[in-house]
Write a protein that holds these residues in place. Sequence first.
Motif, mmCIF file in Angstrom:
data_model
loop_
_atom_site.group_PDB
_atom_site.id
_atom_site.type_symbol
_atom_site.label_atom_id
_atom_site.label_comp_id
_atom_site.label_asym_id
_atom_site.label_seq_id
_atom_site.Cartn_x
_atom_site.Cartn_y
_atom_site.Cartn_z
ATOM 1 N N GLN A 50 14.889 -15.081 66.226
ATOM 2 C CA GLN A 50 14.391 -16.297 65.593
ATOM 3 C C GLN A 50 13.178 -15.946 64.753
ATOM 4 N N VAL A 51 12.976 -16.701 63.674
ATOM 5 C CA VAL A 51 11.860 -16.411 62.777
ATOM 6 C C VAL A 51 10.889 -17.585 62.748
ATOM 7 N N VAL A 52 9.608 -17.227 62.758
ATOM 8 C CA VAL A 52 8.531 -18.197 62.618
ATOM 9 C C VAL A 52 7.705 -17.801 61.400
ATOM 10 N N ASN A 53 6.860 -18.725 60.960
ATOM 11 C CA ASN A 53 6.045 -18.497 59.750
ATOM 12 C C ASN A 53 6.921 -18.054 58.579
ATOM 13 N N HIS A 54 8.068 -18.700 58.460
ATOM 14 C CA HIS A 54 9.025 -18.353 57.403
ATOM 15 C C HIS A 54 8.664 -18.968 56.065
ATOM 16 N N GLY A 55 7.846 -20.014 56.072
ATOM 17 C CA GLY A 55 7.376 -20.582 54.816
ATOM 18 C C GLY A 55 8.104 -21.825 54.357
ATOM 19 N N ARG A 75 17.850 -19.473 51.224
ATOM 20 C CA ARG A 75 18.402 -18.275 50.591
ATOM 21 C C ARG A 75 17.304 -17.253 50.315
ATOM 22 N N ASN A 76 16.144 -17.711 49.894
ATOM 23 C CA ASN A 76 15.035 -16.778 49.679
ATOM 24 C C ASN A 76 14.657 -16.069 50.977
ATOM 25 N N ILE A 77 14.647 -16.817 52.079
ATOM 26 C CA ILE A 77 14.360 -16.216 53.385
ATOM 27 C C ILE A 77 15.433 -15.184 53.724
#
Length: 337
Positions: free
Chosen positions: A78-83, A159-161
């Motif tokens: 899982q990702v955090v601080n992805h923006g 998509r950028n992520i």
Amino acid sequence: MSGDKNPSSFTIGNTAQEKGLDYVPECYVVSPSKSSSSGTEKARIPTIDMSRLRMNGNKRSIAIEELSEACRHRGFFQVVNHGISQSILDEALAVAFSFFDLPSEEKLKFYLKNGADKVQFWRVFLKHYAHPLDAWIDSWPHNPPQYREKMGKYCAQVRNIALELMGMVIKSLGISPNRLTPQIDRGMQVMAVNCYPPCPKPEMPLGLPPHSDYTCLTIILQSSTGLEILDTDDGNWKMVPELHGVLQVHIGDHFEVMSNGVYKSVVHRATLNSEKTRVSIASLHSLGMDDKMETANELIDEQNPKRYKESSFKDFLDFLANNDIADGKHFIDTLKI
């Protein structure tokens, strides 16, 4: 009632889950070995802080190593601080809920384009292409009125992520990110917007059967718990916990092939509950329709021979046309040498 238990009775727009039946017809019931359990243990999910991946120096190196470990051991993180702002996440889920609340005749316009599950699973869903966005957005639902705007914002940012994460995954293998950059830049983004209505006996059917994604990677935004992953350490299903603002990431078959099996695509499924509707938005990122993913030459030697055949998104679609994933068949297994 006997007619309702015949799979042919449940046509698109008239399924048991859409009709709100207070029982589970036989054609939805999976074998006990495949059914879900209300006591499923929570999965321990590696957390990747994307702000650290964007740093320089030692902190970035450590974050890339953490990413590598997650891909190697779990195939899921899982990702955090992805923006992506919380408002964009919330609005994407909100317009998805609103779409599935529309009258059946409105939703049918899009269900018919997407087809239906070959076997009966307790979900309704919408699929649409999302890249390039300006080429596809006019084919998306125009109701609810804000669907294209709100879902479009999410699609562009997720998509950028995905591009950022794919570059980091490739780098974590010791491969130059530039190796696949042109193919990834022109690659495909498919959105699967899934709705899992309440089920009177949630332990009997599934929302989706066990499977891995054909993708390089898939990013999931879900409204509540229901996603389960197969823990390869003990062979048990584990529930992915609900965490506000977090995005879940699956490694897909393409990256398992590219890594020569160093990274594994995660087997997962969708379970149900009896209380509330669950929505998940899956952003699936792969190479182009006919572009072949093959194992990186840097990862092949005498001790590590090539283990997979090359394949494309079109090859996966051909597999789906001739196989039923409900029978436990997996695309990745057809690629192993």
